[in-house]
Write an enzyme that holds these catalytic residues in place. Structure first.
Site, PDB file in Angstrom:
ATOM      1  N   ASP A 259     -27.158 -80.202  56.555  1.00  0.00           N
ATOM      2  CA  ASP A 259     -27.001 -79.330  57.722  1.00  0.00           C
ATOM      3  C   ASP A 259     -26.559 -77.972  57.182  1.00  0.00           C
ATOM      4  OD1 ASP A 259     -26.676 -78.324  60.293  1.00  0.00           O
ATOM      5  OD2 ASP A 259     -24.831 -79.430  60.719  1.00  0.00           O
TER       6      ASP A 259
ATOM      7  N   CYS B 272     -30.627 -81.749  61.137  1.00  0.00           N
ATOM      8  CA  CYS B 272     -30.589 -81.639  62.610  1.00  0.00           C
ATOM      9  C   CYS B 272     -31.222 -80.349  63.110  1.00  0.00           C
ATOM     10  CB  CYS B 272     -29.152 -81.759  63.096  1.00  0.00           C
ATOM     11  SG  CYS B 272     -28.074 -80.422  62.511  1.00  0.00           S
TER      12      CYS B 272
END
Ligand code: CP
Ligand code: NVA
Length: 307
Positions: free
Chosen positions: A221, A261
Site C-alpha cells: 500500500d 488496495c
C-alpha cells in the site's frame, strides 16, 4: 439490535464465510445481468471526510444494483464541517436513512457516530482500519486459491490501516501473515498481540525479502496514507527499499499473486511492471469491493429494512 461494521473483528469466521459466499453469488448474478434488488427502496448515506474513488463508486453502484439509493455527502458540505456534533448528526440521520457508511480521519469519530446511531454504521476507512478493503482482499484470495486457510501473505511497507485489518483477520482466515516494515513504521505491538491472542499467525520483520520468501500473496500500500502528508518526505526516505519490484516478487512462490488496495504510486511502493504484470490481481481486488460490500449491506440492512 443494530449491527455495525467498524472493524474486521466485528464479524466472526462463519459470518465472514457467509459474506464471501454471498458476494460470489452477487458477482455471478451481476455478470449474468440478473437483477437482484435485495434492498429495494433503501436509502444509505455515504459520508466522506477524505478523498475516495473506489469506496465511493463501489458503494454508490452497489446500492443502485440492490435497488436502493445512495446519498453522497462530504463533511465539508455538512453542518458537521461547521462544528455540529456527531451525536446530533447521527441521531438525525438515523431518522432519514437505513444505514450510513463513513470514511473519517480518526477511528474514534466513526465509533462515536455508531454509538449515537440507531441504524447500522460501516467503516469506509479510518486511520486504524479499512475493513471493507479486507473483505474484498479475502474474497480475491479465496477466488484465487479456493481458500484462505494456510495461505501465506507478505505485507511490504507501512503498518497502516489496511495492514491492521489484514493482521487482525489472521485467526478468522487462517492466513499466515508476515509484515516487513522499516524501523518506526511497524504495526503497533498491541495490534500484533491481539491478532496472536485471537489465534492468528503473524510475524513482523524488517527485511522485505524475508517476508516474501515462498509466500502466496504479496501485498503493499502507499507509503503516505491520507492524513500522513506532513511526513511525506521523511516517509519516502524511510521506505526506500520497501518497493514491490520484479526482483522481490521473484522470491515468492511461482504462482504468487500481487495485491494493492489502490491508489498506487508506481515507482514507490510498487513498480509499474509488477502492477501491470500477469501476477497482479489489483483490478480484480478493486472490483471485488463492489460485490462484497453489497453482500455486507444485505447482511446488515435486510433484516431491518422493510420496503
Ligand atoms: N482502496 C480504496 O479504499 O480506495 P479509495 O480511497 O479510492 O476509496
Ligand atoms: N492506507 C491508505 C489506503 C487508501 C485506500 C490510506 O489510508 O490513505
Amino acid at each position: 439490535m443494530k449491527k455495525d461494521f467498524l472493524s474486521i473483528l466485528d464479524i466472526d469466521k462463519d459470518e465472514l464465510a457467509g459474506l464471501i459466499s454471498e458476494a460470489r453469488n452477487l458477482k455471478d448474478l451481476r455478470s449474468r445481468r440478473v437483477a437482484h434488488p435485495k434492498l429495494t427502496g433503501a436509502c444509505i448515506a455515504l459520508i466522506f471526510e477524505k478523498a475516495s474513488t473506489r469506496t465511493r463508486i463501489s458503494f454508490e453502484a452497489g446500492i443502485r444494483d440492490l435497488g436502493g439509493h445512495a446519498i453522497f455527502l462530504t463533511t465539508k458540505d455538512m453542518q458537521l464541517g461547521r462544528g455540529e456534533e456527531i451525536r446530533d448528526t447521527a441521531r438525525v440521520a438515523s431518522r432519514y436513512v437505513s444505514g450510513v457508511m463513513i470514511r473519517a480521519y480518526r477511528h474514534e469519530t466513526i465509533e462515536d457516530y455508531a454509538r449515537y446511531s440507531t441504524i447500522p454504521i460501516i467503516n469506509g476507512l479510518s486511520d486504524k482500519e479499512h475493513p471493507c478493503q479486507l473483505l474484498a482482499d479475502i474474497m480475491t484470495i479465496t477466488e484465487e486459491f479456493g481458500t484462505t486457510e494456510g495461505i501465506r501473505v507478505a505485507w511490504i511497507g507501512d503498518g497502516n490501516n489496511v495492514c491492521r485489518s489484514l493482521v487482525l483477520s489472521s485467526a478468522m482466515t487462517g492466513m499466515k501473515i508476515s509484515v516487513a516494515s522499516p524501523d518506526g513504521y511497524e504495526l503497533p505491538a498491541d495490534v500484533v498481540e491481539r491478532a496472536i491472542q485471537l489465534g492468528g499467525d503473524v510475524t513482523l520483520v524488517h527485511d522485505p525479502a524475508r517476508a516474501v520468501d515462498g509466500t502466496d500473496v504479496v501485498m503493499t500500500d502507499t507509503w503516505v496514507s491520507m492524513g500522513d502528508e506532513k511526513e511525506k518526505e521523511a516517509r519516502k526516505s524511510a521506505f526506500n527499499g520497501y518497493s514491490v519490484t520484479g526482483a522481490l516478487l521473484a522470491k515468492a512462490k511461482p504462482g504468487a499473486i500481487v495485491m494493492h488496495c489502490l491508489p498506487a504510486h508506481r515507482g514507490e511502493e510498487i513498480d509499474d511492471d509488477v502492477i501491470e504484470g500477469i501476477q497482479s490481481r489489483v483490478f480484480v481486488e478493486a472490483e471485488n469491493r463492489l460485490h462484497v460490500q453489497k453482500a455486507l449491506l444485505v447482511r446488515l440492512l435486510q433484516p431491518r429494512f422493510t420496503s
